[in-house]
Design an enzyme around this catalytic site. Structure first.
Site, short mmCIF file in Angstrom:
data_model
loop_
_atom_site.label_atom_id
_atom_site.label_comp_id
_atom_site.label_asym_id
_atom_site.label_seq_id
_atom_site.Cartn_x
_atom_site.Cartn_y
_atom_site.Cartn_z
N GLY A 35 0.77 -1.01 0.00
CA GLY A 35 0.02 -0.15 -0.12
C GLY A 35 0.91 1.18 -0.21
N LYS A 38 3.84 1.46 -4.50
CA LYS A 38 4.86 1.17 -5.59
C LYS A 38 4.19 0.57 -6.89
CE LYS A 38 5.68 -2.66 -3.08
NZ LYS A 38 4.55 -2.43 -2.15
N SER A 106 9.52 -6.93 -1.00
CA SER A 106 10.70 -7.30 -0.97
C SER A 106 11.47 -6.78 0.21
CB SER A 106 11.56 -6.79 -1.86
OG SER A 106 11.52 -5.50 -2.32
P1 ADP Z 1 1.58 -1.08 -3.35
O1 ADP Z 1 1.70 -1.39 -4.74
O2 ADP Z 1 2.99 -0.62 -2.87
O3 ADP Z 1 1.23 -2.20 -2.67
P2 ADP Z 1 -0.56 0.33 -4.37
O4 ADP Z 1 0.17 1.26 -5.39
O5 ADP Z 1 -1.46 -0.68 -4.75
O6 ADP Z 1 0.62 0.18 -3.36
O7 ADP Z 1 -1.35 1.53 -3.71
C1 ADP Z 1 -1.09 2.76 -3.20
C2 ADP Z 1 -2.42 3.63 -2.66
O8 ADP Z 1 -1.89 4.66 -2.40
C3 ADP Z 1 -3.11 3.64 -4.16
O9 ADP Z 1 -4.55 3.78 -3.77
C4 ADP Z 1 -2.90 5.30 -4.58
O10 ADP Z 1 -3.69 5.99 -5.33
C5 ADP Z 1 -2.37 5.89 -3.06
N1 ADP Z 1 -1.56 7.07 -3.16
C6 ADP Z 1 -1.82 8.09 -2.31
N2 ADP Z 1 -0.94 9.16 -2.66
C7 ADP Z 1 0.13 8.42 -3.25
C8 ADP Z 1 1.37 8.79 -3.96
N3 ADP Z 1 1.75 10.16 -3.75
N4 ADP Z 1 2.34 7.76 -4.65
C9 ADP Z 1 1.67 6.68 -4.60
N5 ADP Z 1 0.36 6.36 -4.29
C10 ADP Z 1 -0.23 7.18 -3.65
#
Ligand code: ADP
Length: 200
Positions: A35, A38, A106
């Site tokens: 979350g 990435k 990771s």
């Molecule tokens: P991961 O792949 O690390 O598990 P996700 O990309 O699936 O995480 O989820 C990240 C969440 O955070 C998404 O819902 C995204 O819209 C939200 N978010 C809010 N602000 C940001 C930001 N600045 N950069 C990346 N994601 C963000």
């Protein structure tokens, strides 16, 4: 490894493929808590690269765990094997001339060092998506933190399993202070020289 395995040299090699593609090939590795952002950031970076005519491929945790790594769990040993197989897969893709993006929690430093050894330092860009556990838990994109707090998920990184933050990543993104667009711009600026377009 068997001593009878001998590497075959083929006439078309990585440099030939890179020349044909008119860009370098390497691995961009996104690490961070579930979350943290990435996949979101990797997705937009891939679009920006694609628009520039760069041949890309993204390896993503859930897809890999449904396929090549469906036999692996989340124990420390299996997490290590998960990352090793992904690194070897990415290495083949770098050899094939692609810019590979990989978004995986990771959590272990030694596993990420192993990726660097497999693909070679020069082909590896480590990006630490630094988002606090509190914020990841607040976002709880997949509802995993709630389940982990309720004891339904064991070995959840950040809750019941460790996350070893990178000490010297090539790039660090703090998503609580930077927008997705800013992060992508920052990453694109950093990797520009690494792309080494042969027609620019
Ligand atoms: P991961 O792949 O690390 O598990 P996700 O990309 O699936 O995480 O989820 C990240 C969440 O955070 C998404 O819902 C995204 O819209 C939200 N978010 C809010 N602000 C940001 C930001 N600045 N950069 C990346 N994601 C963000």
């Amino acid at each position: 490894m068997s001593k009878h395995i001998i590497t075959q040299d083929y006439q078309v090699n990585k440099e030939d493929r890179r020349a044909l593609n008119k860009h370098n090939s390497f691995l961009i590795w996104f690490t961070g808590l579930s979350g943290s952002g990435k996949s979101t950031i990797a997705n937009v970076v891939e679009q920006a690269l694609h628009k520039k005519g760069v041949k890309t491929y993204t390896l993503d945790g859930d897809n890999i765990r449904k396929g090549i790594n469906q036999d692996l769990t989340f124990t420390p040993e299996d997490r290590t094997e998960n990352i090793r197989r992904i690194a070897e897969t990415a290495n083949l893709m770098v050899d094939a001339g692609l810019v590979v993006l990989a978004a995986f929690v990771s959590p272990y430093k030694k596993d990420r060092e192993n990726i660097r050894n497999i693909v070679k330092d020069v082909n590896f860009v480590e990006i630490y998506i630094n988002t606090s556990l509190e914020e990841c838990e607040r976002r709880d994109v997949k509802g995993l933190y709630k389940k982990a707090r309720a004891g339904e998920i064991k070995n959840m990184t950040g809750i019941s399993a460790p996350y070893e933050a990178p000490e010297n990543p090539e790039i660090e993104i703090r998503t609580e202070e930077q927008t997705v667009e800013d992060a992508v711009q920052f990453i694109m600026n950093h990797i520009k020289s690494k792309l080494k377009f042969s027609d620019e």
